[in-house]
Write a protein that holds these residues in place. Structure first.
Motif, short mmCIF file in Angstrom:
data_model
loop_
_atom_site.label_atom_id
_atom_site.label_comp_id
_atom_site.label_asym_id
_atom_site.label_seq_id
_atom_site.Cartn_x
_atom_site.Cartn_y
_atom_site.Cartn_z
N VAL A 99 0.84 -1.20 0.00
CA VAL A 99 0.00 0.00 0.00
C VAL A 99 0.87 1.25 0.00
N ILE A 100 1.95 1.25 0.78
CA ILE A 100 2.85 2.41 0.81
C ILE A 100 3.50 2.62 -0.55
N ILE A 101 3.93 1.55 -1.20
CA ILE A 101 4.55 1.67 -2.53
C ILE A 101 3.55 2.20 -3.55
N VAL A 102 2.32 1.68 -3.53
CA VAL A 102 1.31 2.14 -4.49
C VAL A 102 0.97 3.60 -4.25
N VAL A 103 0.80 4.00 -3.00
CA VAL A 103 0.48 5.40 -2.71
C VAL A 103 1.63 6.30 -3.13
N THR A 104 2.86 5.88 -2.91
CA THR A 104 4.02 6.67 -3.32
C THR A 104 4.08 6.82 -4.84
N ILE A 105 3.85 5.74 -5.56
CA ILE A 105 3.87 5.80 -7.03
C ILE A 105 2.76 6.71 -7.54
N ILE A 106 1.58 6.61 -6.98
CA ILE A 106 0.48 7.47 -7.41
C ILE A 106 0.78 8.93 -7.10
N ALA A 107 1.34 9.20 -5.92
CA ALA A 107 1.68 10.58 -5.56
C ALA A 107 2.74 11.14 -6.48
N LEU A 108 3.75 10.33 -6.82
CA LEU A 108 4.79 10.81 -7.74
C LEU A 108 4.23 11.03 -9.14
N ALA A 109 3.31 10.16 -9.58
CA ALA A 109 2.72 10.33 -10.90
C ALA A 109 1.86 11.59 -10.95
N VAL A 110 1.08 11.82 -9.90
CA VAL A 110 0.25 13.01 -9.86
C VAL A 110 1.12 14.26 -9.80
N GLY A 146 4.12 14.55 -10.97
CA GLY A 146 4.74 14.70 -12.30
C GLY A 146 3.77 15.26 -13.31
N VAL A 147 2.54 14.85 -13.26
CA VAL A 147 1.52 15.36 -14.18
C VAL A 147 1.24 16.82 -13.88
N LEU A 148 1.16 17.17 -12.61
CA LEU A 148 0.89 18.55 -12.26
C LEU A 148 2.05 19.47 -12.63
N SER A 149 3.27 18.97 -12.52
CA SER A 149 4.40 19.84 -12.89
C SER A 149 4.50 20.00 -14.41
N ASN A 150 4.00 19.06 -15.17
CA ASN A 150 4.02 19.18 -16.64
C ASN A 150 2.88 20.06 -17.14
N MET A 151 1.87 20.32 -16.35
CA MET A 151 0.77 21.16 -16.79
C MET A 151 1.19 22.62 -16.86
N ASN A 152 2.10 23.07 -16.05
CA ASN A 152 2.58 24.44 -16.08
C ASN A 152 3.95 24.43 -16.77
N PRO A 153 4.00 24.76 -18.04
CA PRO A 153 5.29 24.75 -18.72
C PRO A 153 6.20 25.84 -18.17
N PRO A 154 7.51 25.61 -18.19
CA PRO A 154 8.42 26.62 -17.70
C PRO A 154 8.36 27.86 -18.60
N PRO A 155 8.56 29.03 -18.04
CA PRO A 155 8.51 30.25 -18.87
C PRO A 155 9.65 30.28 -19.89
N SER A 156 9.33 30.75 -21.08
CA SER A 156 10.36 30.84 -22.13
C SER A 156 10.95 32.24 -22.11
N TYR A 157 12.24 32.36 -22.31
CA TYR A 157 12.94 33.66 -22.26
C TYR A 157 13.30 34.13 -23.61
#
Length: 119
Positions: free
Chosen positions: A95-106, A108-119
């Motif tokens: 259960v700890i491994i599955v929760v950790t994998i789901i948290a990391l996936a979420v 990662g998905v949330l960090s990809n939704m906001n693209p880094p600013p382009s200069y």
């Protein structure tokens, strides 16, 4: 048998006081069979059939307890307890491994939704 003493020649049985001694022994409580715990382990955390094995040993323990074989019942009950603990620990780790994998996936998905600013 307890050691008996020979009566002296001048004493008869009728002259001796009569008393009765009873030894009352406390029976130990019957061992726990962990049947309910094994049932829940079978239903909810049956990793590699450890819960089913624990349930089988719990039923064997209850059968031995009904027959009055407390040492056999205690042996089966301790095996069931060890299997239940092992299944519980493995289930918690999974259960700890599955929760950790789901948290990391979420994350990662949330960090990809906001693209880094382009200069």
């Amino acid at each position: 048998l307890p050691p008996y003493e020979v009566l002296p020649s001048g004493v008869s049985m009728e002259e001796l006081p009569r008393s009765t001694t009873m030894l009352i022994e406390d029976t130990p409580p019957p061992p726990r069979d962990h049947l309910v715990w094994s049932l829940f382990t079978t239903l909810y955390g049956n990793f590699c059939c450890l819960g089913l094995l624990a349930f089988v040993f719990s039923v064997k323990s209850r059968d031995r307890k009904v027959l009055g074989d407390y040492s056999g019942a205690e042996s089966y009950a301790s095996t069931a307890k060890c299997l239940n603990i092992t299944a519980l620990v493995i289930h918690i780790v999974i259960v700890i491994i599955v929760v950790t994998i789901i948290a990391l996936a979420v994350a990662g998905v949330l960090s990809n939704m906001n693209p880094p600013p382009s200069y």
